[in-house]
Scaffold this active site. Sequence first.
Site, PDB file in Angstrom:
ATOM      1  N   PHE A 277      24.753  10.766  16.220  1.00 19.78           N
ATOM      2  CA  PHE A 277      25.469  11.794  15.454  1.00 19.78           C
ATOM      3  C   PHE A 277      24.521  12.497  14.495  1.00 19.78           C
ATOM      4  CE2 PHE A 277      27.696  13.220  11.668  1.00 19.78           C
ATOM      5  CZ  PHE A 277      28.707  14.001  12.212  1.00 19.78           C
ATOM      6  N   GLU A 278      23.718  11.707  13.757  1.00 19.54           N
ATOM      7  CA  GLU A 278      22.764  12.295  12.816  1.00 19.54           C
ATOM      8  C   GLU A 278      21.710  13.134  13.535  1.00 19.54           C
ATOM      9  OE1 GLU A 278      24.526   9.021  10.325  1.00 19.54           O
ATOM     10  OE2 GLU A 278      23.867   9.168  12.388  1.00 19.54           O
TER      11      GLU A 278
ATOM     12  N   HIS B  54       0.834  -1.200   0.000  1.00 19.73           N
ATOM     13  CA  HIS B  54       0.000   0.000   0.000  1.00 19.73           C
ATOM     14  C   HIS B  54       0.871   1.253   0.000  1.00 19.73           C
ATOM     15  CE1 HIS B  54       1.118  -0.417   4.215  1.00 19.73           C
ATOM     16  NE2 HIS B  54       0.781   0.867   4.389  1.00 19.73           N
TER      17      HIS B  54
END
Length: 261
Positions: free
Chosen positions: A232-233, A88
Amino acid sequence: PALEGNLKSKKEKKGIFIKMAGVGAHEVIIETTSHSRQLSGLSEKKIADVIKMYCRRFKALSKDKRFKYILIFKNHGLAAGASLEHSHTQLICLPVVPQNVKEEIDSASAYFFKNKQCLLCTELKKEINQKDRVVFENSGFLAFCPSLSRSPFEVSLMPKKHSSDFSQMSQEEIKSLAAALKELLKRQNYRLQDPPYNFLIHTSPVNIRKNLQELYHWHIELLPKLGEITNFEWATGKYLNPVSSETAAAFLRKRMLACKK
């Protein structure tokens, strides 16, 4: 549903914040009657039918002046956030334009007014000429690994013809997109062993006064879920990607004979 249509889009101030009810719409587009078949396994004609439904619902919902952005996205696999097994796509109408979309529009606007041309049209020409990040192309679309990929094997799928609104595609353009999307998903499935993935359609906002026809170029982002977002991100907003765009594109270009079936 994440948002509901029976609410008012009234804003109110709460301290330093502005608050509003979760007004909008949230729909599930069922891609196939087969419980076990995935989007990549459908024929080009069936995929074109799915894309036509995206456009049909987009046009219908954009008539509601409370909605400012319509997001169409697909989550495939548990790791990518899919909560339903049956293949979907989801559509969510928002009463505001998302911040990342605003940033895209601001960048496109600044580039256009400085250079008198579309930012992504310029990028398309560069990728076609250099070829090292191109995965494949057909008459209407180019698939390439962007130079600043956030994750391994991220792919951008862009129409070669400039357009700000994906729902305005012609029937031939829909057929071309269906063929491109099937090809890209088949390559990804075969080369990366059917990974979980997310894809989303970046298109211009609805019901806003600013004319974006010349400035914005709609496109699709396809992101295989091959790793986790780390502290870190989250902390920096910067992404560590161990696979270069050129390496990823070369790997996906190597389409095995078995993938042609």
